[in-house]
Design a protein around this motif. Structure first.
Motif, PDB file in Angstrom:
ATOM      1  N   ILE A   1       1.188 -10.778 -11.833  1.00 27.65           N
ATOM      2  CA  ILE A   1       0.222  -9.749 -11.432  1.00 27.65           C
ATOM      3  C   ILE A   1       2.350  -8.803 -11.192  1.00 27.65           C
ATOM      4  O   ILE A   1       2.602  -8.732 -10.925  1.00 27.65           O
ATOM      5  CB  ILE A   1      -0.398  -9.836 -10.516  1.00 27.65           C
ATOM      6  CG1 ILE A   1      -1.170 -10.665  -9.716  1.00 27.65           C
ATOM      7  CG2 ILE A   1      -0.894  -8.221 -10.671  1.00 27.65           C
ATOM      8  CD1 ILE A   1      -2.018 -10.477  -9.143  1.00 27.65           C
ATOM      9  N   LEU A   2       1.554  -7.968 -12.584  1.00 31.55           N
ATOM     10  CA  LEU A   2       2.703  -7.225 -12.702  1.00 31.55           C
ATOM     11  C   LEU A   2       2.717  -5.430 -12.287  1.00 31.55           C
ATOM     12  O   LEU A   2       1.915  -5.118 -13.188  1.00 31.55           O
ATOM     13  CB  LEU A   2       3.363  -7.247 -14.068  1.00 31.55           C
ATOM     14  CG  LEU A   2       4.761  -6.631 -14.806  1.00 31.55           C
ATOM     15  CD1 LEU A   2       5.526  -6.718 -14.024  1.00 31.55           C
ATOM     16  CD2 LEU A   2       5.172  -6.809 -15.660  1.00 31.55           C
ATOM     17  N   ILE A   3       3.018  -5.564 -11.344  1.00 35.65           N
ATOM     18  CA  ILE A   3       2.980  -4.217 -10.745  1.00 35.65           C
ATOM     19  C   ILE A   3       4.076  -3.174 -10.963  1.00 35.65           C
ATOM     20  O   ILE A   3       5.813  -3.908  -9.937  1.00 35.65           O
ATOM     21  CB  ILE A   3       3.262  -4.238  -9.290  1.00 35.65           C
ATOM     22  CG1 ILE A   3       1.545  -5.028  -8.935  1.00 35.65           C
ATOM     23  CG2 ILE A   3       2.678  -2.815  -8.600  1.00 35.65           C
ATOM     24  CD1 ILE A   3       1.331  -5.553  -7.471  1.00 35.65           C
ATOM     25  N   LYS A   4       4.129  -2.582 -11.786  1.00 38.92           N
ATOM     26  CA  LYS A   4       5.415  -0.989 -11.931  1.00 38.92           C
ATOM     27  C   LYS A   4       5.904  -0.528 -11.090  1.00 38.92           C
ATOM     28  O   LYS A   4       6.283   0.224 -11.086  1.00 38.92           O
ATOM     29  CB  LYS A   4       4.354  -0.269 -13.445  1.00 38.92           C
ATOM     30  CG  LYS A   4       4.571  -1.566 -14.679  1.00 38.92           C
ATOM     31  CD  LYS A   4       3.859  -0.622 -15.740  1.00 38.92           C
ATOM     32  CE  LYS A   4       3.452  -0.792 -16.874  1.00 38.92           C
ATOM     33  NZ  LYS A   4       2.641  -0.020 -18.591  1.00 38.92           N
ATOM     34  N   GLY A   5       5.944  -1.033 -10.103  1.00 39.43           N
ATOM     35  CA  GLY A   5       6.988  -0.302  -8.466  1.00 39.43           C
ATOM     36  C   GLY A   5       5.540  -0.207  -7.674  1.00 39.43           C
ATOM     37  O   GLY A   5       4.755  -0.160  -7.591  1.00 39.43           O
ATOM     38  N   GLY A   6       6.843   0.200  -6.105  1.00 36.45           N
ATOM     39  CA  GLY A   6       5.682   0.153  -4.886  1.00 36.45           C
ATOM     40  C   GLY A   6       4.783   1.310  -5.150  1.00 36.45           C
ATOM     41  O   GLY A   6       3.677   0.284  -4.748  1.00 36.45           O
ATOM     42  N   SER A   7       5.169   2.310  -5.319  1.00 37.50           N
ATOM     43  CA  SER A   7       4.279   3.379  -5.686  1.00 37.50           C
ATOM     44  C   SER A   7       2.889   2.792  -5.847  1.00 37.50           C
ATOM     45  O   SER A   7       2.299   3.525  -5.982  1.00 37.50           O
ATOM     46  CB  SER A   7       4.434   4.448  -5.640  1.00 37.50           C
ATOM     47  OG  SER A   7       4.985   4.429  -7.670  1.00 37.50           O
ATOM     48  N   HIS A   8       2.883   1.975  -7.152  1.00 36.16           N
ATOM     49  CA  HIS A   8       1.564   1.496  -7.307  1.00 36.16           C
ATOM     50  C   HIS A   8       0.591   0.905  -6.113  1.00 36.16           C
ATOM     51  O   HIS A   8      -0.581   1.374  -6.581  1.00 36.16           O
ATOM     52  CB  HIS A   8       1.474   1.234  -8.740  1.00 36.16           C
ATOM     53  CG  HIS A   8       2.689   1.978 -10.706  1.00 36.16           C
ATOM     54  ND1 HIS A   8       1.998   3.141 -10.820  1.00 36.16           N
ATOM     55  CD2 HIS A   8       2.783   1.717 -10.628  1.00 36.16           C
ATOM     56  CE1 HIS A   8       2.690   3.995 -11.164  1.00 36.16           C
ATOM     57  NE2 HIS A   8       3.527   3.192 -11.582  1.00 36.16           N
ATOM     58  N   LEU A   9       1.525  -0.046  -5.691  1.00 32.54           N
ATOM     59  CA  LEU A   9       0.799  -0.860  -5.017  1.00 32.54           C
ATOM     60  C   LEU A   9       0.469   0.061  -3.871  1.00 32.54           C
ATOM     61  O   LEU A   9      -0.841  -0.036  -3.385  1.00 32.54           O
ATOM     62  CB  LEU A   9       1.695  -1.910  -4.078  1.00 32.54           C
ATOM     63  CG  LEU A   9       1.163  -3.110  -3.858  1.00 32.54           C
ATOM     64  CD1 LEU A   9      -0.384  -4.058  -4.064  1.00 32.54           C
ATOM     65  CD2 LEU A   9       2.402  -4.029  -3.059  1.00 32.54           C
ATOM     66  N   GLU A  10       1.206   1.220  -3.141  1.00 34.07           N
ATOM     67  CA  GLU A  10       0.893   1.849  -2.531  1.00 34.07           C
ATOM     68  C   GLU A  10      -0.333   2.651  -2.703  1.00 34.07           C
ATOM     69  O   GLU A  10      -0.955   3.246  -1.860  1.00 34.07           O
ATOM     70  CB  GLU A  10       1.935   2.682  -1.588  1.00 34.07           C
ATOM     71  CG  GLU A  10       2.067   3.657  -0.371  1.00 34.07           C
ATOM     72  CD  GLU A  10       2.698   4.186  -0.213  1.00 34.07           C
ATOM     73  OE1 GLU A  10       3.892   4.142   0.602  1.00 34.07           O
ATOM     74  OE2 GLU A  10       4.091   4.887  -0.751  1.00 34.07           O
ATOM     75  N   ASP A  11      -0.270   3.214  -3.910  1.00 26.51           N
ATOM     76  CA  ASP A  11      -1.784   3.663  -4.612  1.00 26.51           C
ATOM     77  C   ASP A  11      -2.986   2.976  -4.228  1.00 26.51           C
ATOM     78  O   ASP A  11      -4.384   4.197  -3.856  1.00 26.51           O
ATOM     79  CB  ASP A  11      -2.261   4.371  -5.610  1.00 26.51           C
ATOM     80  CG  ASP A  11      -0.803   5.655  -5.922  1.00 26.51           C
ATOM     81  OD1 ASP A  11      -0.009   5.961  -4.787  1.00 26.51           O
ATOM     82  OD2 ASP A  11      -0.016   5.667  -6.973  1.00 26.51           O
ATOM     83  N   MET A  12      -2.848   1.909  -3.793  1.00 30.26           N
ATOM     84  CA  MET A  12      -4.287   0.973  -3.881  1.00 30.26           C
ATOM     85  C   MET A  12      -4.619   1.587  -2.309  1.00 30.26           C
ATOM     86  O   MET A  12      -6.432   1.017  -2.509  1.00 30.26           O
ATOM     87  CB  MET A  12      -4.022  -0.041  -4.113  1.00 30.26           C
ATOM     88  CG  MET A  12      -3.353  -0.970  -5.311  1.00 30.26           C
ATOM     89  SD  MET A  12      -4.383  -0.796  -6.900  1.00 30.26           S
ATOM     90  CE  MET A  12      -5.844  -1.594  -5.564  1.00 30.26           C
TER      91      MET A  12
END
Length: 616
Positions: A301-312
Motif C-alpha cells: 500500500i503506497l501512501i503519498k505522505g503521513g498527512s494522507h494517513l492522518e486524514d483517514m
C-alpha cells in the motif's frame, strides 16, 4: 541520513564513550580530576558532540532559529563552565547515543518504504538492427526494443513483440504467483523474467513508467509531513527560546532574592536547559509516521505522505467505482442458453470458432470458458465494428454479438431475466433469428463483501457510483453489500455526488481506477487508486493499492487510528516527563546526571513506542 553518515556518527559516539570511560577510571585511581582527566572529558565532549553541534548550527543558519541541538550543547558547555566536567560529558554522550538510536530507528522505519526505490533496473539491453548493447535506462526512447533474458528485470513499460514467458510482478503488485505473458501482452518495468528470453517494445518513456511513478511517490512521501508534525516543528522554534529564558531567569532571579547561591542557581539553570529540552516531543511524530508508512508499504500500500494517513481519521463515507475497483474488470460467463430445437453442441462450436477471432474482452471470456475442444477448421469470419463476429456456415449466416434479429418467446423470457440480474448479453444468431445467448458478468474482487461489512461495523457508509445501467449496478451493489448505489454516472456526476456527500456526511474517500474517476478522486477529502489503474488516477490519488486488494482499505483505516493513538501517547508522555522534571528541579529534587538520564530515556521510549507501528 546515509549509511556512511550513520556509521561516522556511531564511531564518534564509541570513541567518546572510550574517552569518558578512561576519564572515570583515572578519576577512581587518582581520587581526583587532574588536568589530563579533564582533558579526556573534554575530548569525549568534542567527539560525542561534534555531529550534533554541526547539525544544530547548520539547522540554525538555515532556519534562522535555535533548536534542540543548540539547547543541549549550551547545557553541556554550562556544566563545563561550573566545573561539572563529568556531568557535561555524560550529558553529551547520552544525547549523542539517543540521537544515534533515533537514526537507527528511523532507518529501520524507512526500510520497507525505501526498498521500493530499488524497483527499477539502471540499464537495459537495447536491441537494434540485430545487435544488442547495454545502455542507460535514461537513453531508452518510446519505440526502442529491449531484450530481457531469464533472471533479468524488465527495464521499461512495454509490450512483448517476440517470445513468451512467465513474469514475477511481485515488486509491482505484491502478487508472488508468476503471470504468463505472450506476444502483444503488456509488461511493467521492475517485473522479473523467470522462464525464457523475450523482446519488449517500449511504449512509455522510462521516466513515466509505473515503477518510476512509484519511486517518485515514495520520495515525496518521506518529505510529506503530517499536520501534527508541522505543528510541533513550529512550536519547537518558540519553545527553545522559552526554555533558554526560563534557564536564564533561574540563574539570575533566585540569588537576587536570597533563595539560592549563584553557583546553585547556575547549576539549576543548566538542569532547566537539559530537562526542558523538547527532544522526546520532537521525536513523537516523525518515527511514528515513517513506521506507519513502512508498514503500509510492506503490505503493498503506497501512501503519498503521513498527512494522507492522518486524514483517514474521522472518515464518514467511502465511494467506490465499479469496474476495476470492487470488480476485477474481467467478465465471466454465467450461463449459455440455446433453443431446444437446435444442436447445442454444434452451436457451441460455432460460438467458440467465431469468438476466437475477436479481441473483445467478452469474446475472450467466452473462449476461455469453452476451451479449445470446440474449434472448427476452415471457417472464414468477418468482424463487424461495434456489432460482433459473422460467418457463413453451411449456407447459413451466423452472427455473434448485437445484430438485427428476431427473438423466440422462449428465449426472450430468459434474456429478460438475465438482463434484470445485470448480466451482459451476447446473442447467438442464425439467419437473423436468435437461437441462443451468452450471459456474462463482471466478477467481484475477493473479500469485497467482508470489506463492506467491516466498514459498516465502523460506522462508515459505502456507496457505489458507476456508469453502468440500472440493472447491472443494482446486481453488483447487492452482491457487494454496499449501502447504496447510483447508476449511469458520468465523470461530472461522480464529482457532484462526492461534493453532496461531503456536505451531508463529512469526510469522504473515493476509490477508483479509471480516467473517468480522476475528477472525483481529486475532489474527495482522501482518495485511493488501484495499482493497475490509469496513469491519471495513480497520479491524482493520495493512496495506491499496488496489489489491487480491496481489503487494504480496512487495514489503512486501522493503521491510521493506531498512528493517532501512538502519537498521542508519545506527546502526552513526553510533555508529562518535561513537566515532572521541571517541577522537581524547582524544589531541588533532581541532579544533572539524573535529569540527563530521565530526559534522554524518555526520548528513546518514545521512539521505541513508535516502532510498534512497523508490526501487524
Amino acid at each position: 541520513m546515509t549509511k556512511k553518515q550513520l556509521m561516522i556518527e556511531t564511531t564518534s559516539v564509541i570513541v567518546s564513550v572510550a574517552f569518558i570511560a578512561a576519564a572515570f577510571i583515572l578519576t577512581q585511581l587518582l581520587g581526583q580530576e587532574t588536568w589530563y582527566v579533564i582533558l579526556l572529558f573534554g575530548l569525549s565532549f568534542l567527539f560525542g558532540g561534534y555531529a550534533k553541534a554541526k547539525e544544530g548550527v547548520l539547522a540554525t543558519i538555515e532556519n534562522k532559529s535555535l533548536n534542540v541541538e543548540i539547547l543541549m550543547i549550551l547545557a553541556a558547555l554550562g556544566a563545563f563552565i561550573v566545573g561539572n566536567y563529568s556531568e557535561g560529558a555524560i550529558l553529551i554522550i547520552i544525547f549523542s547515543i539517543s540521537g544515534v538510536l533515533e537514526s537507527y530507528a528511523t532507518s529501520k522505519s524507512e526500510k520497507a518504504l525505501t526498498s521500493l526505490l530499488k524497483l527499477a533496473p539502471k540499464t537495459a539491453l537495447l536491441y537494434k538492427d540485430g545487435v544488442e548493447s547495454e545502455v542507460e535506462i535514461s537513453n531508452i526512447k518510446v519505440g526502442d526494443q529491449v531484450i530481457v533474458k531469464v533472471g533479468q528485470q524488465v527495464p521499461v513499460d512495454g509490450k512483448i513483440i517476440k517470445g513468451s514467458t512467465a513474469l514475477n510482478q511481485a515488486a509491482i503488485t505484491g502478487e508472488f504467483v508468476p503471470v504468463y505473458k505472450e506476444a502483444e501482452d503488456s509488461v511493467y518495468a521492475g517485473s522479473i523474467n523467470i522462464e525464457s528470453t523475450i523482446i519488449v517494445e517500449t511504449v512509455k518513456d522510462p521516466k513515466e513508467s509505473v515503477v518510476q511513478k512509484i519511486i517518485d511517490f515514495v520520495e515525496n512521501a518521506q518529505e510529506n509531513q503530517t499536520k501534527s508534525q508541522s505543528l510541533i516543528n513550529k512550536v519547537e522554534k518558540y519553545y527553545v527560546y522559552i526554555v533558554i529564558l526560563i534557564a536564564i531567569t533561574f540563574m539570575i532571579l533566585p540569588p537576587l532574592v536570597g533563595w539560592l547561591s549563584w553557583d546553585d542557581a547556575f547549576y539549576r539553570g543548566i538542569i532547566v536547559l537539559v530537562v526542558g529540552s523538547p527532544c522526546a516531543l520532537v521525536a513523537s511524530i516523525t518515527p511514528a509516521m515513517l513506521s506507519a508508512l513502512s508498514n503500509a508499504a510492506h503490505h503493498r500500500i503506497l501512501i503519498k505522505g503521513g498527512s494522507h494517513l492522518e486524514d483517514m481519521i474521522g472518515l464518514k463515507t467511502v465511494v467506490f467505482d465499479k469496474t476495476g475497483t470492487i470488480t476485477t474488470g474481467v467478465p465471466k460467463v454465467i450461463r449459455i442458453e440455446t433453443l431446444e430445437s437446435v444442436d447445442r453442441e454444434q452451436v457451441l462450436k460455432i460460438l467458440y470458432t467465431l469468438e476466437k477471432q475477436s479481441d473483445h474482452p467478452l469474446a475472450k471470456a467466452v473462449v476461455d470458458h469453452l476451451g479449445s475442444d470446440y474449434l472448427l477448421d476452415h471457417i472464414k469470419t468477418n468482424e463487424i465494428s461495434g456489432r460482433g463476429m459473422e460467418a457463413i456456415i453451411n449456407n447459413s449466416t451466423w452472427q455473434i454479438g448485437r445484430f438485427e434479429s428476431t427473438v423466440h418467446d422462449e428465449m426472450k423470457e430468459k434474456i429478460d431475466k438475465c438482463s434484470l440480474l445485470g448480466h451482459s448479453i451476447v446473442s447467438i444468431i442464425k439467419d437473423q433469428k436468435v437461437v441462443g445467448f451468452v450471459a456474462l458478468m463482471d466478477t467481484l474482487r475477493e473479500n469485497t463483501l467482508s470489506v463492506m461489512n467491516t466498514l459498516r461495523s465502523q460506522g462508515i457508509r459505502t456507496i457505489l457510483l458507476t456508469g453502468d445501467n440500472e440493472n447491472t449496478a443494482s446486481a453488483i451493489a447487492k452482491e457487494a453489500g454496499v449501502d447504496s448505489y447510483e447508476a449511469n454516472c458520468f465523470p461530472d456526476d461522480k464529482v457532484s455526488r462526492v461534493k453532496k456527500l461531503q456536505k451531508e456526511y463529512g469526510k469522504v474517500m473515493m476509490i477508483g481506477d479509471g480516467i473517468n474517476d480522476a475528477p472525483a478522486l481529486a475532489i474527495a477529502d482522501i482518495s485511493a487508486a488501484m495499482g493497475t489503474g490509469t496513469d491519471v488516477s495513480l497520479e491524482t490519488a493520495d493512496i495506491v493499492f499496488m496489489n489491487d486488494r480491496l481489503e487494504n482499505l480496512p487495514k489503512i483505516i486501522k493503521l491510521s487510528k493506531r498512528m493517532r493513538i501512538i502519537t498521542l501517547q508519545n506527546v502526552v508522555f513526553s510533555t508529562g516527563v518535561i513537566f515532572v522534571l521541571m517541577i522537581s528541579n524547582v524544589f531541588g529534587l533532581i541532579q544533572l546526571p539524573a535529569g540527563v538520564v530521565a530526559h534522554e530515556t524518555s526520548t528513546i521510549l518514545v521512539i521505541l513506542n513508535s516502532l510498534r507501528l512497523l508490526f501487524k
